[in-house]
Design a protein around this motif. Structure first.
Motif, mmCIF file in Angstrom:
data_model
loop_
_atom_site.group_PDB
_atom_site.id
_atom_site.type_symbol
_atom_site.label_atom_id
_atom_site.label_comp_id
_atom_site.label_asym_id
_atom_site.label_seq_id
_atom_site.Cartn_x
_atom_site.Cartn_y
_atom_site.Cartn_z
ATOM 1 N N PHE A 139 -14.179 1.882 2.837
ATOM 2 C CA PHE A 139 -14.386 3.315 2.623
ATOM 3 C C PHE A 139 -13.063 3.996 2.317
ATOM 4 O O PHE A 139 -12.954 4.812 1.398
ATOM 5 C CB PHE A 139 -15.035 3.928 3.867
ATOM 6 C CG PHE A 139 -15.421 5.371 3.708
ATOM 7 C CD1 PHE A 139 -16.439 5.743 2.847
ATOM 8 C CD2 PHE A 139 -14.766 6.363 4.422
ATOM 9 C CE1 PHE A 139 -16.793 7.078 2.692
ATOM 10 C CE2 PHE A 139 -15.108 7.696 4.275
ATOM 11 C CZ PHE A 139 -16.133 8.055 3.410
ATOM 12 N N GLY A 140 -12.016 3.635 3.060
ATOM 13 C CA GLY A 140 -10.691 4.204 2.823
ATOM 14 C C GLY A 140 -10.134 3.808 1.474
ATOM 15 O O GLY A 140 -9.503 4.621 0.790
ATOM 16 N N ALA A 141 -10.360 2.557 1.070
ATOM 17 C CA ALA A 141 -9.863 2.092 -0.234
ATOM 18 C C ALA A 141 -10.530 2.852 -1.371
ATOM 19 O O ALA A 141 -9.875 3.259 -2.340
ATOM 20 C CB ALA A 141 -10.115 0.589 -0.384
ATOM 21 N N ALA A 188 -1.297 7.117 2.520
ATOM 22 C CA ALA A 188 -1.232 5.782 3.112
ATOM 23 C C ALA A 188 -0.235 5.735 4.268
ATOM 24 O O ALA A 188 -0.496 5.119 5.312
ATOM 25 C CB ALA A 188 -0.857 4.754 2.047
ATOM 26 N N LEU A 189 0.913 6.395 4.093
ATOM 27 C CA LEU A 189 1.918 6.416 5.158
ATOM 28 C C LEU A 189 1.405 7.152 6.388
ATOM 29 O O LEU A 189 1.566 6.685 7.521
ATOM 30 C CB LEU A 189 3.200 7.071 4.652
ATOM 31 C CG LEU A 189 4.034 6.257 3.658
ATOM 32 C CD1 LEU A 189 5.164 7.102 3.100
ATOM 33 C CD2 LEU A 189 4.586 4.997 4.325
ATOM 34 N N VAL A 190 0.772 8.289 6.182
ATOM 35 C CA VAL A 190 0.244 9.065 7.310
ATOM 36 C C VAL A 190 -0.833 8.269 8.042
ATOM 37 O O VAL A 190 -0.873 8.232 9.284
ATOM 38 C CB VAL A 190 -0.321 10.419 6.814
ATOM 39 C CG1 VAL A 190 -1.094 11.115 7.931
ATOM 40 C CG2 VAL A 190 0.813 11.313 6.323
ATOM 41 N N ALA A 191 -1.707 7.613 7.281
ATOM 42 C CA ALA A 191 -2.764 6.811 7.896
ATOM 43 C C ALA A 191 -2.166 5.661 8.705
ATOM 44 O O ALA A 191 -2.611 5.369 9.825
ATOM 45 C CB ALA A 191 -3.706 6.273 6.822
ATOM 46 N N MET A 192 -1.151 5.011 8.155
ATOM 47 C CA MET A 192 -0.532 3.891 8.857
ATOM 48 C C MET A 192 0.208 4.358 10.105
ATOM 49 O O MET A 192 0.058 3.785 11.188
ATOM 50 C CB MET A 192 0.418 3.154 7.907
ATOM 51 C CG MET A 192 0.975 1.846 8.474
ATOM 52 S SD MET A 192 2.583 2.037 9.292
ATOM 53 C CE MET A 192 3.640 2.399 7.892
ATOM 54 N N TRP A 193 0.994 5.426 9.986
ATOM 55 C CA TRP A 193 1.730 5.934 11.142
ATOM 56 C C TRP A 193 0.785 6.423 12.237
ATOM 57 O O TRP A 193 1.063 6.261 13.431
ATOM 58 C CB TRP A 193 2.656 7.071 10.707
ATOM 59 C CG TRP A 193 3.784 6.625 9.818
ATOM 60 C CD1 TRP A 193 4.349 5.379 9.750
ATOM 61 C CD2 TRP A 193 4.494 7.429 8.870
ATOM 62 N NE1 TRP A 193 5.348 5.352 8.811
ATOM 63 C CE2 TRP A 193 5.476 6.598 8.255
ATOM 64 C CE3 TRP A 193 4.401 8.759 8.467
ATOM 65 C CZ2 TRP A 193 6.340 7.062 7.269
ATOM 66 C CZ3 TRP A 193 5.262 9.225 7.487
ATOM 67 C CH2 TRP A 193 6.221 8.393 6.900
ATOM 68 N N GLU A 196 -0.957 2.923 13.627
ATOM 69 C CA GLU A 196 -0.124 1.822 14.106
ATOM 70 C C GLU A 196 1.240 2.263 14.618
ATOM 71 O O GLU A 196 1.975 1.464 15.207
ATOM 72 C CB GLU A 196 0.084 0.799 12.979
ATOM 73 C CG GLU A 196 -1.203 0.205 12.431
ATOM 74 C CD GLU A 196 -0.938 -0.792 11.325
ATOM 75 O OE1 GLU A 196 0.240 -1.172 11.140
ATOM 76 O OE2 GLU A 196 -1.890 -1.207 10.644
ATOM 77 N N GLY A 197 1.616 3.510 14.383
ATOM 78 C CA GLY A 197 2.957 3.942 14.710
ATOM 79 C C GLY A 197 3.930 3.594 13.594
ATOM 80 O O GLY A 197 3.556 2.956 12.602
ATOM 81 N N PHE A 198 5.170 3.987 13.750
ATOM 82 C CA PHE A 198 6.167 3.767 12.700
ATOM 83 C C PHE A 198 6.623 2.317 12.679
ATOM 84 O O PHE A 198 6.916 1.719 13.720
ATOM 85 C CB PHE A 198 7.375 4.683 12.904
ATOM 86 C CG PHE A 198 8.449 4.493 11.874
ATOM 87 C CD1 PHE A 198 8.291 4.999 10.594
ATOM 88 C CD2 PHE A 198 9.590 3.763 12.172
ATOM 89 C CE1 PHE A 198 9.268 4.812 9.632
ATOM 90 C CE2 PHE A 198 10.581 3.581 11.220
ATOM 91 C CZ PHE A 198 10.413 4.104 9.943
ATOM 92 N N SER A 199 6.658 1.751 11.482
ATOM 93 C CA SER A 199 7.158 0.394 11.278
ATOM 94 C C SER A 199 7.974 0.384 9.997
ATOM 95 O O SER A 199 7.471 0.768 8.933
ATOM 96 C CB SER A 199 5.989 -0.599 11.170
ATOM 97 O OG SER A 199 6.429 -1.835 10.627
ATOM 98 N N ILE A 200 9.224 -0.028 10.094
ATOM 99 C CA ILE A 200 10.089 -0.025 8.917
ATOM 100 C C ILE A 200 9.540 -0.958 7.843
ATOM 101 O O ILE A 200 9.449 -0.592 6.663
ATOM 102 C CB ILE A 200 11.531 -0.445 9.292
ATOM 103 C CG1 ILE A 200 12.179 0.622 10.183
ATOM 104 C CG2 ILE A 200 12.371 -0.654 8.025
ATOM 105 C CD1 ILE A 200 13.580 0.285 10.631
ATOM 106 N N ASP A 201 9.157 -2.169 8.240
ATOM 107 C CA ASP A 201 8.677 -3.157 7.267
ATOM 108 C C ASP A 201 7.443 -2.634 6.527
ATOM 109 O O ASP A 201 7.371 -2.718 5.293
ATOM 110 C CB ASP A 201 8.336 -4.469 7.966
ATOM 111 C CG ASP A 201 9.581 -5.186 8.480
ATOM 112 O OD1 ASP A 201 10.684 -4.816 8.039
ATOM 113 O OD2 ASP A 201 9.452 -6.102 9.318
ATOM 114 N N ARG A 202 6.483 -2.121 7.269
ATOM 115 C CA ARG A 202 5.242 -1.660 6.638
ATOM 116 C C ARG A 202 5.464 -0.372 5.847
ATOM 117 O O ARG A 202 4.817 -0.149 4.823
ATOM 118 C CB ARG A 202 4.140 -1.475 7.682
ATOM 119 C CG ARG A 202 3.738 -2.782 8.335
ATOM 120 C CD ARG A 202 2.306 -2.782 8.786
ATOM 121 N NE ARG A 202 1.881 -4.124 9.178
ATOM 122 C CZ ARG A 202 0.635 -4.494 9.344
ATOM 123 N NH1 ARG A 202 -0.337 -3.617 9.162
ATOM 124 N NH2 ARG A 202 0.325 -5.728 9.693
#
Length: 268
Positions: A139-141, A188-193, A196-202
């Motif tokens: 759905f997100g994609a 995408a960044l807001v959804a990931m943060w 999952e929280g902040f991740s430099i690699d991701r």
């Protein structure tokens, strides 16, 4: 026209969203196989196949997808699908940019048949593979690709000056493309943060992957627009009142979803 478009969109959403979240894996595969078959029939129309060949191509693609869903076990389907995904991404990244630039007009039926298979079958598998991570991922994609299209339109209307492909789709601009890349990457960044929280690699991964994904989705839209111009057709069909055909609605997804499937696999 706007009322018709809205009603059709609401009907599609009312049917598709429950299917994404509640159908079991096999029924989802069969439903999307049928949709892929319809899109294949429309692709054959744009490729100027004969009437019989249009129907035959649609039936063939739908049966190939349905047969794979019914006859292959999970491991075999994954192998088949992964090969298809890599072929698709190679086609969109290495072939389509040159095709769009040169505006090749290919009329050999066997060549366009192969192109149709590379465009459509990986999309079908991507719908299964992305949903395999969870319905919310699919759905997100789908929303992400839709956002790219919407953002490109509004940024283009507000700031557009330089035409992206004036001989194929005069309304598209580079400013619209940049706006779409920015919007998709930010979402995408807001959804990931948030999840999952902040991740430099991701974060770095998304900063590279999302602009590429946006450009690929635009290429999918431009590719179908070029085929329609060459065929002298406004829409791929009239199956969806106010929207044209199924292929008109999934043109960007045919390019973006296989890449999304591979990116999700890379992320683990």
């Amino acid at each position: 026209m706007l009322k018709t478009r809205v009603i059709t969109a609401l009907v599609i959403a009312a049917l598709l969203i429950p299917a994404i979240f509640f159908l079991d894996a096999q029924n989802w595969a069969l439903l999307t196989a049928a949709i892929t078959g319809i899109a294949a029939w429309e692709f054959a129309r744009l490729a100027s196949f004969s009437k019989a060949a249009q129907i035959g191509f649609g039936v063939m693609v739908g049966m190939l997808a349905a047969g794979a869903a019914l006859l292959l076990d999970a491991a075999q389907l994954k192998v088949f699908g992964t090969v298809a995904l890599y072929l698709s991404v190679a086609f969109w990244l290495a072939v389509v940019p040159f095709w769009l630039r040169a505006r090749w007009e290919v009329r050999a039926v066997w060549k366009m048949l192969l192109v149709g298979l590379v465009v459509l079958l990986p999309t079908w598998f991507a719908l299964i593979a992305v949903r395999g991570h969870g319905p919310v991922w699919l759905f997100g994609a789908l929303l992400l690709v839709a956002l790219a299209d919407i953002a490109a339109y509004f940024f283009g209307r507000a700031f557009g000056k330089r035409k992206l492909a004036p001989n194929i789709s005069p309304g598209k601009t580079w400013e619209g493309a940049y706006g779409a890349m920015f919007s998709v990457t930010l979402l995408a960044l807001v959804a990931m943060w948030s999840s999952e929280g902040f991740s430099i690699d991701r974060t770095v991964f998304l900063l590279v992957a999302m602009p590429l994904l946006t450009l690929v989705s635009i290429a999918g839209d431009l590719f179908e627009s070029m085929l329609k111009r060459q065929a002298g057709m406004k829409d791929s069909s009239q199956l969806l009142p106010g929207h044209g055909g199924v292929l008109d609605r999934i043109d960007s997804h045919t390019a973006a979803l296989p890449l999304i499937a591979l990116l999700l696999a890379a992320l683990g």
